[in-house]
Enzyme design. Structure first.
Site, PDB file in Angstrom:
ATOM      1  CB  CYS B  80      -1.045  -0.099   1.312  1.00 57.81           C
ATOM      2  SG  CYS B  80      -1.710  -1.546   1.385  1.00 57.81           S
ATOM      3  CG  HIS B 324      -6.319   0.695  -0.182  1.00 57.33           C
ATOM      4  ND1 HIS B 324      -5.168   1.213  -0.602  1.00 57.33           N
ATOM      5  CD2 HIS B 324      -5.958  -0.252   0.591  1.00 57.33           C
ATOM      6  CE1 HIS B 324      -4.125   0.763  -0.253  1.00 57.33           C
ATOM      7  NE2 HIS B 324      -4.594  -0.047   0.544  1.00 57.33           N
TER       8      HIS B 324
END
Lengths: 139, 380
Positions: B80, B324
């Site tokens: 991430c 995301h």
């Protein structure tokens, strides 16, 4: 150390089963005395390769837990996952068995149980053990 | 070390783009950043691309569509944190004097990727091999935080309500609909105590920024945004006990970025934190020093995380609502803060914001709180 020997150490068993009773092992460093779980051929604290298998207690403390409604595809959902703190100073990730949701709580004592293993996508037997809340003794 | 500024941004609405491929939706985002920066493609001397689920050479595959090849293109994988690390490398290249102009972007298409590859480890990763999934990891953090500090499921649900309320004001957000507390509390359980609306969606998307040496910035932008500080750490391997309510890699990264910038939590006008799950806003508010350990929920209850509060938290809607897509997430946070500092964030504008912060972690690796943590402080 020869490569073959090192490889063998990397794959030293974390679990032994004697007459139906499971026993977990940590890797303990003979130089700095730290332990790791699962066992490893090299100590992450001091890089020593003098690692030996050390039996881990049967009972630990439930640090935290969750019931996964949809977990990893290798396992049958829902299932409980947990981190368990052992007296030897290692934290073990494991699944939980025989849970009573009403009494499950952080810091409660849990103990090692033998369970029926499954074969994961790498062809390994997994789920040979779980932890379960320690049964209350009836007075 | 030279000063470095952001002079152009490119952003798209994150969402599901299953009928196209990541190259087709990413090149317009990159081109938009170049156009906004008023630079030619020939001026860009180096590019860094953050992606975790798009296979090898994602950067080259996108940039060839714009004829932007020949220069060094580096693909960065940090789960991430991929996009934020790409930005940091671009910043370092200019700050060190190797380049005057750089492109940093991120791209991923999670809806076609299956299980996020960044989250699949080899047989050596005990936790993931034995049944851990990312929502479960955060659920255990949430469970312990609730146990230690008395936070309730209703309070966690309020975070989702807030995020969705701001997502509804953000044209780039994957989810743009408000939800009620009841809807959050009734959404299906994913990993107890985290329900569906506590979790960020798996998105597709791209985000881009153009950077240049500070002394050149005014030629390109009426309001360039300076990168005041940048910090990146990996999580420390701790096979023993750790306090899961205080993520140590975020704590160390925050400490370093405050030292680097000479700023403190009280100087930050808004922050974008890695809210992949609702509990994260509490964890990272504590770790980044906006609250004392266990006291973040008070800021939430007092409205201090709102756009007009003491520390506006994820007023973009955060990962929870903006989405995301992994690779571009860190860049999207920087685009949001850039727009906020330039006063162009529309209905979610934090009035008078001068200094903003971004924070993104990355990856689940057994024994580490996270594989990576990357933070930036931006200012005008």
């Amino acid at each position: 150390m020869a490569d073959a020997e090192r490889l063998k150490l990397s794959h030293q068993p974390y679990l032994a089963i004697a007459s139906g009773t499971p026993q977990l092992f940590a890797g303990t460093c003979e130089d700095c005395h730290h332990s790791v779980f699962p066992p490893a051929a090299v100590c992450p604290f001091c890089m020593s390769e003098r690692m030996v298998a050390k039996p881990i207690s049967k009972q630990g403390k439930l640090y935290s837990y969750s019931l996964l409604a949809q977990g990893a595809p290798e396992f049958e959902s829902p299932y409980y996952v947990a981190y368990i703190d052992m007296p030897e100073g290692v934290r073990i990730f494991a699944q939980l068995a025989d849970v009573d949701p009403a009494t499950l709580a952080c810091d409660m004592p849990v103990e090692l149980r033998l369970t029926t293993p499954k074969t994961d996508r790498y062809g390994r037997k997994v789920g040979q053990f779980k932890f379960a809340p320690v049964a209350r003794r009836t007075p | 070390m030279r000063s470095v500024s952001i002079i152009g941004t490119g952003m798209m609405r994150f969402g599901k783009y299953s009928d196209t491929n990541m190259v087709d939706f990413a090149w317009p985002v990159v081109k938009a950043a170049l156009v906004e920066a008023d630079v030619t493609r020939e001026q860009i001397q180096v590019a860094y691309c953050g992606s975790a689920a798009s296979g090898s050479m994602a950067g080259q595959r996108v940039l060839k569509r714009l004829g932007m090849t020949g220069m060094p293109i580096t693909n960065v994988e940090g789960a991430c944190s991929s996009g934020a690390i790409a930005l940091r490398l671009a910043w370092m290249g200019i700050a060190a004097g190797f380049y005057d102009y750089a492109l940093a972007f991120g791209v991923d298409q999670l809806n076609l990727a299956g299980r996020p590859p960044g989250l699949i480890h080899g047989t050596e990763d005990w936790d993931f091999a034995y049944g851990l999934v990312m929502p479960g990891l955060y659920a255990m953090r949430a469970r312990r935080y609730m146990h230690d500090y008395g936070v309730t499921e209703t309070q966690l649900a309020k975070i989702a309500v807030k995020s969705k309320r701001y997502g509804a004001k953000n044209p780039y957000a994957h989810f743009q609909e408000e939800v009620t507390l009841e809807q959050v509390m009734a959404s299906r359980m994913v990993a107890d105590p985290l329900r569906m609306l506590h979790c960020c969606p798996r998105s597709d998307g791209a985000a881009a920024v153009v950077l240049c040496a500070g002394e050149l910035a005014n030629r390109h932008s009426p309001k360039p945004v300076r990168i005041i500080a940048s910090s990146q750490h990996s999580g420390k391997y701790m096979p023993g006990f750790r306090d899961m309510t205080m993520p140590e890699s975020s704590l160390r990264t925050a400490k370093e970025i405050y030292e680097q910038s000479g700023l403190g939590p009280e100087d930050i006008d808004l922050v974008e934190v890695h809210d992949a799950f609702t509990i994260n806003e509490l964890l990272y508010s504590d770790a980044l020093g906006f609250s004392r350990p266990g006291e973040a929920v008070k800021l939430l209850e007092d409205g201090e995380f709102e756009a007009d509060g003491k520390i506006p938290m994820n007023v973009s809607g955060g990962l929870n609502s903006r989405g995301h897509p992994i690779g571009p997430t860190g860049i999207a946070q920087v685009v949001e803060v850039t727009h906020q500092l330039q006063g162009r964030a529309g209905a979610r504008q934090v009035e008078g914001a001068k200094i903003g912060m971004t924070h993104v972690t990355g990856g689940g690796v057994a024994g580490l709180d996270h594989g990576a943590c990357t933070m930036h402080i931006l200012g005008v």
